[in-house]
Design a protein around this motif. Sequence first.
Motif: not given
Length: 424
Positions: A9-18
Amino acid sequence: MKTKAVRMYGKDDLRLEEFELPQIKEDEVLVKVMSDSICMSTYKLVEQGKKHKRAPQNIDTNPVIVGHECSGLIVEVGKKWQDQFKPGQKFSLQPALNYKGKLDSPGYSYEFCGGACTYCIMPHEVMELGCLLDYTGESFFEASLGEPMSCIIGGYHANYHTNKKNYDHAMGTKTDGNILILGGCGPMGLGAVSYGLQFGNKPRRIVVTDISDDRIRRAREVISEESAKERGIELRYVNTAAMADPVGELLSITDGHGYDDVFVYVPNKQVAEMGDRLLAFDGCMNFFAGPTDNQFKAEINLYNCHYTSTHIMGTTGGNTDDLIEANRLSAQGAIESAVMVTHVGGIDSIAEATKNLPSIPGGKKLTYTQFDMPLTAIDDFEELGKTNPLFKKLDQSCKAHRGLWNAEAEKILFKHFGIDPQAL
């Protein structure tokens, strides 16, 4: 169809999503991703966020799936491509598209296409450019590692030597020459050693440097000097940190001739300058390591450039032909991409491993995307195996393969987590 994916989603913003994938169009292909190895380029993407040249500016509302060293199975094929692809085929991916001059690339730029997921959609340009490739090898992980191996292959092919008679360039590393791989006991360096030992332009000698005895020890375990000697090539691993005069001692290995081909595998000014000083007449230095600083500089000897025809170049990534070669050699067992891998994990480990990649020791971090599993070092399998039957089996399998990850170990993981590797 629902997919689970690591999205940025942005710098250093990783998300595991379904989330739900749209229905594929007639010029798209739906794939099931089985494995995805983590690349330092993805770390650089996450470090820069929107500032990265391949990242769209709307990632905060339309996040992209990260990861591009992936492999898996084709699930559904749009009408346009049904004569070329069939459900159930294994695939590998060449992410360097350069489609119509655009920088968009799987794992960097697409909302529904990347490697760190359970399912994704290959956009039409991937097939148009011939970048979705059939893979016939036994394991998925070797197809994932085909992409980084293709970068190595591209470096070997891109090196060149001059011909004063007609000015044609002889492409590739020099036959019967001396190759120097500086900083070569990391994952990519070891891949370069594995490839160099079977390259058609057979070298006389490959010298590999590092400043860590532990990395050199592992390098010797996975690619021994004795195995190279059996192929008629002298292989040496040396610790330059232990040398009083690294340039002089490295030159002495070649009896003062110097190195016809030098690969710089670490983005370090002093190392690059040392490589330049070690070039033989008509020597080619390939600056392979990608720096994060866009003002990174080093001094070169232009006197030698003029009088002894030394030359410096750089390569980044490989092309589709390089990936085809990597897949073919891997399927034949001619190269061992497994020498790169030191850690294995599941999809839940990808986000944190990517964000912290430079601080995690070892080589390649290989992940399997159809299940959860903490990122685990192969060296820790033995200790974990004292209380965990899965790691005991994995440890036994890796020890039977010189400490390397392997197809049998992959199958053990799939069986443990109830994954049918052929199920779509």
